[in-house]
Design a protein around this motif. Structure first.
Motif, mmCIF file in Angstrom:
data_model
loop_
_atom_site.group_PDB
_atom_site.id
_atom_site.type_symbol
_atom_site.label_atom_id
_atom_site.label_comp_id
_atom_site.label_asym_id
_atom_site.label_seq_id
_atom_site.Cartn_x
_atom_site.Cartn_y
_atom_site.Cartn_z
ATOM 1 N N VAL A 1 0.812 -1.104 -0.072
ATOM 2 C CA VAL A 1 0.140 0.172 0.130
ATOM 3 C C VAL A 1 1.042 0.975 0.089
ATOM 4 N N THR A 2 0.800 1.853 -0.925
ATOM 5 C CA THR A 2 1.671 3.408 -1.041
ATOM 6 C C THR A 2 0.618 4.433 -1.078
ATOM 7 N N GLY A 3 1.092 5.541 -0.143
ATOM 8 C CA GLY A 3 0.544 6.750 -0.109
ATOM 9 C C GLY A 3 0.781 8.079 -0.739
ATOM 10 N N ARG A 4 0.817 9.088 -0.270
ATOM 11 C CA ARG A 4 1.200 10.240 -0.821
ATOM 12 C C ARG A 4 2.634 10.291 -1.344
ATOM 13 N N HIS A 5 3.006 10.687 -2.810
ATOM 14 C CA HIS A 5 4.154 10.699 -3.134
ATOM 15 C C HIS A 5 5.074 9.363 -3.141
ATOM 16 N N ASP A 6 3.948 8.243 -3.577
ATOM 17 C CA ASP A 6 4.339 6.847 -3.577
ATOM 18 C C ASP A 6 5.169 6.251 -2.221
ATOM 19 N N ALA A 7 5.074 6.882 -1.125
ATOM 20 C CA ALA A 7 5.722 6.463 0.068
ATOM 21 C C ALA A 7 4.804 5.008 0.548
ATOM 22 N N LYS A 8 5.827 4.045 0.727
ATOM 23 C CA LYS A 8 5.016 2.889 1.349
ATOM 24 C C LYS A 8 4.522 2.896 2.512
ATOM 25 N N LEU A 9 3.277 2.853 2.740
ATOM 26 C CA LEU A 9 2.538 2.741 4.025
ATOM 27 C C LEU A 9 2.306 1.436 4.880
ATOM 28 N N GLY A 10 2.339 0.436 3.991
ATOM 29 C CA GLY A 10 2.150 -0.876 4.615
ATOM 30 C C GLY A 10 1.829 -1.936 3.533
ATOM 31 N N THR A 11 1.035 -2.930 4.248
ATOM 32 C CA THR A 11 0.809 -4.057 3.399
ATOM 33 C C THR A 11 -0.853 -4.517 3.611
ATOM 34 N N VAL A 12 -1.431 -5.022 2.603
ATOM 35 C CA VAL A 12 -2.707 -5.410 2.727
ATOM 36 C C VAL A 12 -2.831 -6.802 3.332
ATOM 37 N N VAL A 13 -3.366 -6.886 4.592
ATOM 38 C CA VAL A 13 -3.471 -7.809 5.423
ATOM 39 C C VAL A 13 -4.657 -8.888 5.179
ATOM 40 N N ASP A 14 -5.951 -8.104 4.900
ATOM 41 C CA ASP A 14 -7.258 -8.828 4.596
ATOM 42 C C ASP A 14 -7.996 -7.893 3.799
ATOM 43 N N ALA A 15 -9.054 -8.301 3.326
ATOM 44 C CA ALA A 15 -10.033 -7.431 2.514
ATOM 45 C C ALA A 15 -11.509 -8.009 2.931
ATOM 46 N N MET A 16 -12.315 -7.181 3.566
ATOM 47 C CA MET A 16 -13.515 -7.447 3.977
ATOM 48 C C MET A 16 -14.541 -7.215 3.103
ATOM 49 N N MET A 17 -15.544 -8.196 2.543
ATOM 50 C CA MET A 17 -16.225 -7.660 1.351
ATOM 51 C C MET A 17 -17.825 -7.665 2.108
ATOM 52 N N ARG A 18 -18.414 -7.124 1.291
ATOM 53 C CA ARG A 18 -20.084 -7.108 1.645
ATOM 54 C C ARG A 18 -20.718 -8.218 1.062
ATOM 55 N N CYS A 19 -21.741 -8.778 1.785
ATOM 56 C CA CYS A 19 -22.255 -9.938 1.273
ATOM 57 C C CYS A 19 -23.413 -9.536 0.467
ATOM 58 N N ASP A 20 -23.986 -8.161 0.487
ATOM 59 C CA ASP A 20 -25.296 -7.717 0.012
ATOM 60 C C ASP A 20 -25.053 -7.324 -1.354
ATOM 61 N N GLY A 21 -23.913 -7.271 -1.944
ATOM 62 C CA GLY A 21 -23.480 -7.098 -3.224
ATOM 63 C C GLY A 21 -22.262 -7.288 -3.908
ATOM 64 N N ALA A 22 -21.455 -7.891 -2.956
ATOM 65 C CA ALA A 22 -20.031 -8.331 -3.107
ATOM 66 C C ALA A 22 -19.076 -7.180 -3.357
ATOM 67 N N GLY A 23 -19.265 -6.044 -2.780
ATOM 68 C CA GLY A 23 -18.495 -4.980 -2.843
ATOM 69 C C GLY A 23 -17.289 -5.127 -1.711
ATOM 70 N N LEU A 24 -16.586 -4.044 -1.594
ATOM 71 C CA LEU A 24 -15.552 -4.283 -0.662
ATOM 72 C C LEU A 24 -15.968 -3.093 0.414
ATOM 73 N N ALA A 25 -15.957 -3.872 1.613
ATOM 74 C CA ALA A 25 -16.318 -3.217 2.673
ATOM 75 C C ALA A 25 -15.240 -2.250 3.395
ATOM 76 N N TYR A 26 -13.983 -3.049 3.487
ATOM 77 C CA TYR A 26 -12.706 -2.403 3.753
ATOM 78 C C TYR A 26 -11.616 -3.099 3.606
ATOM 79 N N LEU A 27 -10.462 -2.416 3.638
ATOM 80 C CA LEU A 27 -9.100 -3.430 3.541
ATOM 81 C C LEU A 27 -8.389 -2.902 5.012
#
Length: 191
Positions: free
Chosen positions: A112-138
């Motif tokens: 995960v990169t932030g402003r000015h392409d600075a590395k902020l971290g790494t995606v640990v998980d992705a929580m998905m919504r069951c009502d429409g298969a959309g992303l709830a949050y990373l």
């Protein structure tokens, strides 16, 4: 040096190297090759077992050789084909007049990169919504070393963009640090 002596050195070395390769979780190819090295190790242990007359070592490593062959098929065969398919779909979508695709399988572990392409971290998980298969949050892991001292933060879909190089957002490292830290085992229903 006899063949049994050589196998006695190869067996533990290959086993330790393969364990590091698979435990590091550096991707499909490295994990697959880790199973190849595990196979070399288990075959060397079989040679040690035959030379020393240890039937229990022989039987356990004959079985582990079969398990390692399944690992090779899974990571260098099946999983590699899946990754190749998602890579092709991503490339084709970038060239077509449709929204560019990003492989959901590659989200976990993505940088995960932030402003000015600075590395902020790494995606640990992705929580998905069951009502429409959309992303709830990373869930983003930031800071720490090897998970020790790591802070977990939730980023809603409107804060992130997916791309070939991973996940990007417009936050600075300081802005991410100011966000709520998720408690272990108590992630929110929504952010």
């Amino acid at each position: 040096m006899t063949l049994a002596d050589l196998a006695g050195w190869v067996a533990p070395a290959a086993t330790m190297i393969a364990a590091m390769m698979t435990a590091a979780n550096l991707g499909t190819r490295v994990t697959g090759w880790g199973f190849v090295v595990f196979t070399v190790g288990s075959l060397a242990w079989v040679a040690v077992a035959v030379a020393s007359g240890q039937n229990n070592l022989l039987l356990s490593n004959a079985f582990l050789t079969l398990v390692n062959l399944v690992g090779i098929w899974r990571w260098l065969g099946r999983q590699a084909r899946y990754e190749e398919g998602s890579k092709t779909a991503t490339q084709r979508s970038a060239a077509a007049k449709v929204p560019t695709l990003f492989s959901a399988g590659s989200v976990i572990g993505a940088p995960v990169t932030g402003r000015h392409d600075a590395k902020l971290g790494t995606v640990v998980d992705a929580m998905m919504r069951c009502d429409g298969a959309g992303l709830a949050y990373l869930v983003i892991g930031a800071g720490g070393v090897g998970g020790v001292g790591e802070r977990l933060h939730a980023l809603p879909p409107e804060d992130v963009r997916f791309g070939h190089a991973g996940v990007a957002c417009d936050l600075s490292a300081e802005e991410l640090r100011m966000r709520t830290v998720l408690e272990d085992g108590a992630w929110p229903a929504t952010v």
